[in-house]
Design a protein around this motif. Structure first.
Motif, PDB file in Angstrom:
ATOM      1  N   GLY A  73      -3.604  -5.699 -17.208  1.00 28.13           N
ATOM      2  CA  GLY A  73      -4.581  -5.030 -16.357  1.00 28.13           C
ATOM      3  C   GLY A  73      -4.625  -3.566 -16.722  1.00 28.13           C
ATOM      4  O   GLY A  73      -3.701  -3.046 -17.348  1.00 28.13           O
ATOM      5  N   PRO A  74      -5.750  -2.909 -16.348  1.00 30.97           N
ATOM      6  CA  PRO A  74      -5.875  -1.488 -16.685  1.00 30.97           C
ATOM      7  C   PRO A  74      -4.806  -0.645 -15.964  1.00 30.97           C
ATOM      8  O   PRO A  74      -4.122  -1.140 -15.068  1.00 30.97           O
ATOM      9  N   ASN A  75      -4.697   0.614 -16.373  1.00 29.96           N
ATOM     10  CA  ASN A  75      -3.755   1.508 -15.697  1.00 29.96           C
ATOM     11  C   ASN A  75      -4.095   1.586 -14.212  1.00 29.96           C
ATOM     12  O   ASN A  75      -5.262   1.667 -13.844  1.00 29.96           O
ATOM     13  N   GLY A  76      -3.089   1.540 -13.395  1.00 34.16           N
ATOM     14  CA  GLY A  76      -3.294   1.642 -11.956  1.00 34.16           C
ATOM     15  C   GLY A  76      -3.628   0.311 -11.311  1.00 34.16           C
ATOM     16  O   GLY A  76      -3.920   0.248 -10.114  1.00 34.16           O
ATOM     17  N   ALA A  77      -3.578  -0.785 -12.081  1.00 36.36           N
ATOM     18  CA  ALA A  77      -3.948  -2.092 -11.545  1.00 36.36           C
ATOM     19  C   ALA A  77      -2.898  -2.630 -10.579  1.00 36.36           C
ATOM     20  O   ALA A  77      -3.194  -3.503  -9.764  1.00 36.36           O
ATOM     21  N   GLY A  78      -1.666  -2.139 -10.704  1.00 34.53           N
ATOM     22  CA  GLY A  78      -0.603  -2.600  -9.796  1.00 34.53           C
ATOM     23  C   GLY A  78       0.512  -3.336 -10.510  1.00 34.53           C
ATOM     24  O   GLY A  78       1.380  -3.938  -9.861  1.00 34.53           O
ATOM     25  N   LYS A  79       0.536  -3.257 -11.857  1.00 34.75           N
ATOM     26  CA  LYS A  79       1.540  -3.997 -12.639  1.00 34.75           C
ATOM     27  C   LYS A  79       2.962  -3.536 -12.297  1.00 34.75           C
ATOM     28  O   LYS A  79       3.831  -4.354 -11.993  1.00 34.75           O
ATOM     29  N   THR A  80       3.181  -2.225 -12.356  1.00 37.11           N
ATOM     30  CA  THR A  80       4.520  -1.708 -12.075  1.00 37.11           C
ATOM     31  C   THR A  80       4.930  -2.016 -10.635  1.00 37.11           C
ATOM     32  O   THR A  80       6.079  -2.371 -10.361  1.00 37.11           O
ATOM     33  N   THR A  81       3.980  -1.889  -9.737  1.00 40.96           N
ATOM     34  CA  THR A  81       4.280  -2.174  -8.333  1.00 40.96           C
ATOM     35  C   THR A  81       4.731  -3.622  -8.168  1.00 40.96           C
ATOM     36  O   THR A  81       5.734  -3.903  -7.501  1.00 40.96           O
ATOM     37  N   LEU A  82       4.033  -4.541  -8.810  1.00 43.31           N
ATOM     38  CA  LEU A  82       4.399  -5.957  -8.721  1.00 43.31           C
ATOM     39  C   LEU A  82       5.802  -6.194  -9.289  1.00 43.31           C
ATOM     40  O   LEU A  82       6.649  -6.814  -8.638  1.00 43.31           O
ATOM     41  N   ILE A  97      13.260  -3.346  -6.059  1.00 46.30           N
ATOM     42  CA  ILE A  97      13.292  -1.896  -5.893  1.00 46.30           C
ATOM     43  C   ILE A  97      12.422  -1.492  -4.711  1.00 46.30           C
ATOM     44  O   ILE A  97      12.729  -0.570  -3.973  1.00 46.30           O
ATOM     45  N   ARG A  98      11.295  -2.180  -4.595  1.00 52.80           N
ATOM     46  CA  ARG A  98      10.401  -1.901  -3.471  1.00 52.80           C
ATOM     47  C   ARG A  98      10.290  -3.107  -2.565  1.00 52.80           C
ATOM     48  O   ARG A  98      10.423  -4.243  -3.015  1.00 52.80           O
ATOM     49  N   GLU A  99      10.019  -2.814  -1.302  1.00 48.79           N
ATOM     50  CA  GLU A  99       9.757  -3.877  -0.338  1.00 48.79           C
ATOM     51  C   GLU A  99       8.247  -4.091  -0.267  1.00 48.79           C
ATOM     52  O   GLU A  99       7.508  -3.118  -0.186  1.00 48.79           O
ATOM     53  N   SER A 132       0.857  -1.201   0.000  1.00 48.68           N
ATOM     54  CA  SER A 132       0.000   0.000   0.000  1.00 48.68           C
ATOM     55  C   SER A 132       0.882   1.236   0.000  1.00 48.68           C
ATOM     56  O   SER A 132       1.976   1.232   0.560  1.00 48.68           O
ATOM     57  N   PHE A 133       0.403   2.277  -0.646  1.00 45.16           N
ATOM     58  CA  PHE A 133       1.045   3.594  -0.557  1.00 45.16           C
ATOM     59  C   PHE A 133       0.114   4.458   0.264  1.00 45.16           C
ATOM     60  O   PHE A 133      -0.858   4.985  -0.258  1.00 45.16           O
ATOM     61  N   GLY A 134       0.356   4.560   1.542  1.00 45.51           N
ATOM     62  CA  GLY A 134      -0.554   5.275   2.418  1.00 45.51           C
ATOM     63  C   GLY A 134      -1.900   4.574   2.404  1.00 45.51           C
ATOM     64  O   GLY A 134      -2.001   3.377   2.686  1.00 45.51           O
ATOM     65  N   GLU A 135      -2.938   5.310   2.039  1.00 45.39           N
ATOM     66  CA  GLU A 135      -4.278   4.746   1.989  1.00 45.39           C
ATOM     67  C   GLU A 135      -4.477   3.882   0.741  1.00 45.39           C
ATOM     68  O   GLU A 135      -5.328   3.003   0.699  1.00 45.39           O
ATOM     69  N   GLN A 136      -3.666   4.177  -0.278  1.00 46.27           N
ATOM     70  CA  GLN A 136      -3.855   3.547  -1.588  1.00 46.27           C
ATOM     71  C   GLN A 136      -3.334   2.108  -1.600  1.00 46.27           C
ATOM     72  O   GLN A 136      -2.136   1.868  -1.447  1.00 46.27           O
ATOM     73  N   ARG A 137      -4.251   1.133  -1.815  1.00 46.33           N
ATOM     74  CA  ARG A 137      -3.837  -0.265  -1.880  1.00 46.33           C
ATOM     75  C   ARG A 137      -3.402  -0.578  -3.299  1.00 46.33           C
ATOM     76  O   ARG A 137      -4.207  -0.566  -4.226  1.00 46.33           O
ATOM     77  N   ALA A 138      -2.113  -0.817  -3.504  1.00 46.78           N
ATOM     78  CA  ALA A 138      -1.596  -1.029  -4.857  1.00 46.78           C
ATOM     79  C   ALA A 138      -1.573  -2.503  -5.221  1.00 46.78           C
ATOM     80  O   ALA A 138      -1.736  -2.864  -6.388  1.00 46.78           O
ATOM     81  N   LEU A 139      -1.377  -3.357  -4.224  1.00 45.05           N
ATOM     82  CA  LEU A 139      -1.252  -4.794  -4.480  1.00 45.05           C
ATOM     83  C   LEU A 139      -1.857  -5.528  -3.284  1.00 45.05           C
ATOM     84  O   LEU A 139      -1.597  -5.172  -2.136  1.00 45.05           O
TER      85      LEU A 139
END
Ligand SMILES: Nc1ncnc2c1ncn2[C@@H]1O[C@H](COP(=O)(O)OP(=O)(O)O)[C@@H](O)[C@H]1O
Ligand SMILES: [Mg+2]
Lengths: 239, 452
Positions: free
Chosen positions: A44-53, A60-62, A20-27
């Motif tokens: 998946g559509p834009n904002g679906a969480g592809k880049t985050t995954l 790069i991210r934990e 999550s990014f703050g309130e925003q659940r990304a994955l």
């Protein structure tokens, strides 16, 4: 869920990844695995969480929670070419080869120039290259350390149809030679054509894992094309 | 990390216009600011304390003199902005606080001492000056103005005194009527007329008599005395400084004006080159999208910060030494202190580099980071150059706290201290800078966490 193609144990495996990014659940609770030489499309559509995954897989991210098993070498190709425009093709390759601690830097550079057919542009500055060629250098850098898994985030963005065609030929070759390739795209036709296996993300959740034919079947097989089947699949599941 | 540094130098080499501007602009700005300060024309605030009793009148040789309290005050206040104070301790406090740059104190016995100048038992009158040499520019300005005032007063006084003395001498030599208050007029014989009388008496004495010889000696003395006193007249005009100034430095450490101007020029240059370069080059990593790539591998985010700070320090040493080498043709720089100067550059460079890293890590692209770097750096530099005494005490305290939080002030102190023996304490400045590097380094590292 689970890969159906190719053989052997998974080279990469994720269990219940959440971020999550703050309130925003990304994955949210995403699990999957991929075997050697598999070509896995994350759609998946834009904002679906592809880049985050993909960036969690790249290290790069934990993730906030979940477990991950990845090979020692994993190649990362960001969506926007992560290159220095004022440096030449060779200088970019050399810099990243050193940073990735590649054993034989010169050999790796020659191998990548050869593989991406950029030998003639080797001393050109990145800023003077076409978008297609920049993307090739971008991918070449991801491949410098000969990773077992290559991650491509929206690799075809900004390319014209011919450049796109060449990109996919290259990627298919790569998978054919044993590299596991995981890419993301919001181009459904591309995914249908090149992804032998698809992972569908919607609002951070993995809602489907299988081939495009299986997705067609899941909505009754009556839709006129893959895009329509995809949209209906998501709608039926409240996305 | 070495490869990253090499890469940044390569990129800089490929961007001659940017590098040219990055160096030329700060150098021009720095030198302009440094030397503009030398010609500062604003009025400094000076405390004025008059301890001379109201009732006293000032007279020299029976004539009422024009130099009264009012005139002295007006003269001073046309040159500086006067702040009247009630006591010596108030004057001292104001100087210490930096509320005023100096205090001029007229002691209570000033008029007695002045009058004594024209008497047979002269004492030297003294005015007292307390200065705060926090700011060498202002301090030298105040010095100039007070000494101009004292010189003028001295000129008037010495003319009056020598006129007065000349009348006494004329009377002594030629004789005449002398008017003393209370006693009234009386006749003074004078050396010349005495000699004439003595000569007449002498001719009536027999040649060779003891009396005549004795009289000869007296006549010779009279003639010699008259001639020599005549010579003394022009000498009296040279009594140029009847009033002396007793100067006490209450607070502040001063350095030569030249040194201060150089230090300002160098520090401003150092600031812009380093802050802009580090902020810009860090933002470039993100603008080029290479950030996620390089911080993912063996160069972590901390490694990247260390690389950028190193780049900034390298650039600051190169540019600052070049600037100093160029300045050395115009002003005198003590190159015997080169190791200290290098130390100050390294420290200042590190401070500005860490500051630039904090700015660069909070901006997404080079343009934004450059703009931010400018918008933040310039006011800090100017605030750090606000001299004490030009604003009220409370505001000045606030400014002092504020500038301690930024690298400019300690970097300027370090540079001044390195350039000149009598400058600010170098060690204190270095410790201050170290704290700043740590704080902004941590801030930058924190800001980088937000990005991938
Ligand atoms: N650095 C970030 N800070 C805050 N929110 C983010 C950040 N990165 C992604 N998100 C949010 O997480 C969600 C997933 O983003 P992303 O993985 O980029 O989606 P996709 O790549 O599928 O378009 C989006 O809602 C996005 O707004
Ligand atoms: Mg994306």
């Amino acid at each position: 869920m689970g890969g159906t193609s190719k053989d052997g144990a998974p080279v990469i495996e994720a269990q219940g990844l959440s971020k999550s990014f703050g309130e925003q659940r990304a994955l949210h609770e995403v699990s999957f695995s991929a075997r050697r030489g598999e070509l896995l499309g994350v759609i998946g559509p834009n904002g679906a969480g592809k880049t985050t995954l993909l960036s969690i897989l790249a290290g790069i991210r934990e993730p906030d929670s979940g477990s991950l098993s990845v090979p020692g070498q994993i190649g990362w190709v960001p969506q926007l070419a992560g290159l220095y425009r004022r440096l030449t093709v060779v200088e970019n390759l050399r810099l990243f080869a050193h940073l990735e601690r590649v054993a034989d830097v010169d050999a790796a550079i020659e191998r990548m120039l050869d593989q991406t057919r950029l030998g003639e542009r080797r001393d050109d500055r990145i800023g003077t290259l076409s978008g297609g060629n920049q993307q090739r250098v971008n991918i070449a850098i991801g491949l410098l350390a000969e990773p077992a898994v290559l991650l491509l985030d929206e690799p075809s963005t900004g390319l014209d149809p011919r450049q796109r065609e060449r990109l996919w030929e290259f990627v298919l070759d790569l998978a054919g030679s044993g590299t596991t390739v995981i890419y993301s795209t919001h181009h459904l036709l591309e995914a249908e054509r090149y992804g032998n296996r698809l992972l569908v993300l919607a609002d951070g959740e993995a809602v489907f894992d299988g081939t495009s034919d299986q997705l067609h079947d899941a909505v009754g097989g009556s839709e006129r094309d893959f895009e329509a089947a995809f949209v209906r699949y998501l709608r039926e599941r409240g996305h | 990390m070495g490869w990253l540094l090499l890469k940044d130098l390569q990129i800089l080499r490929r961007s001659p216009l940017v590098v040219g501007l990055l160096i030329a602009y700060p150098v021009v700005l720095g030198v302009l600011i440094g030397f503009a300060l030398s010609g500062d024309g604003s009025k400094p605030r000076v405390a004025f304390l008059n301890l001379v009793p109201d009732t006293e009148q000032f007279q020299i040789g029976g004539e009422d003199e024009g130099i009264d309290r009012g005139i002295a005050r007006d003269e001073l206040c046309s040159r500086v902005e006067c702040v009247d104070v009630e006591s010596r301790s108030e004057a001292e406090r104001k100087v210490e606080d930096g509320d005023v740059i100096a205090a001029l104190i007229l002691p209570d016995d000033l008029l007695d001492e002045l009058e004594s100048l024209a008497s047979l038992n002269p004492r030297q009158p003294t005015v007292e000056v307390l200065v705060n040499e926090d700011d060498p520019v202002k301090a030298s300005l105040v010095d100039d103005r007070i000494s101009a005032l004292v010189t003028e007063a001295n000129l008037i006084l010495s003319r009056r005194i020598s006129d007065e003395a000349a009348t006494y001498l004329d009377l002594l030599i030629e004789g005449g009527v002398f008017d003393l208050p209370l006693i009234g007029e009386f006749d003074v014989l004078g050396l010349e007329r005495s000699n004439a009388i003595l000569s007449a008496v002498r001719s009536q004495l027999p040649t060779g008599s003891a009396g005549r010889e004795a009289l000869d000696r007296v006549i010779r003395f009279g003639r010699l005395a008259g001639e020599n006193l005549d010579f003394a007249l022009p000498l009296l005009g040279a009594v140029a400084e009847p009033i002396s100034v007793d100067k006490t430095v209450v607070a502040g450490d001063s350095s030569e004006l030249d040194t201060f101007a150089i230090a300002v020029a160098v520090t401003v240059t150092l600031m812009f080159v380093t802050v802009l370069l580090v902020a810009g080059s860090l933002a470039l990593e993100r603008e080029e999208n290479a950030f996620s790539r390089i911080t993912r591998g063996l160069v972590g985010k901390t490694g990247l910060l260390v690389e950028k700070v190193t780049l900034g320090i390298a650039a600051s040493v190169a540019v600052t030494l070049l600037l100093l080498a160029a300045l050395t043709m115009l002003v005198s720089i003590d190159w015997g202190r080169a190791p200290l100067i290098l130390l100050a550059i390294l420290a200042g460079g590190a401070g500005f580099a860490a500051f630039g890293a904090a700015i660069g890590s909070s901006a997404k692209e080079v343009r934004a980071s450059s703009l931010l770097a400018f918008m933040v750096s310039l006011p800090i530099a100017f605030l750090s150059l606000v001299p004490s005494g030009t604003v009220s005490g409370g505001v000045y305290d606030a400014i002092e706290v504020f500038r301690a939080l930024f690298p400019f002030d300690p970097a300027l102190d370090a540079m001044e201290g390195a350039l000149e023996e009598g400058g600010p304490d170098l060690l204190v400045a270095l410790l201050h800078t170290a704290a700043i590097v740590a704080a902004y380094g941590a801030l930058a590292r924190l800001a980088l966490r937000r990005f991938a």
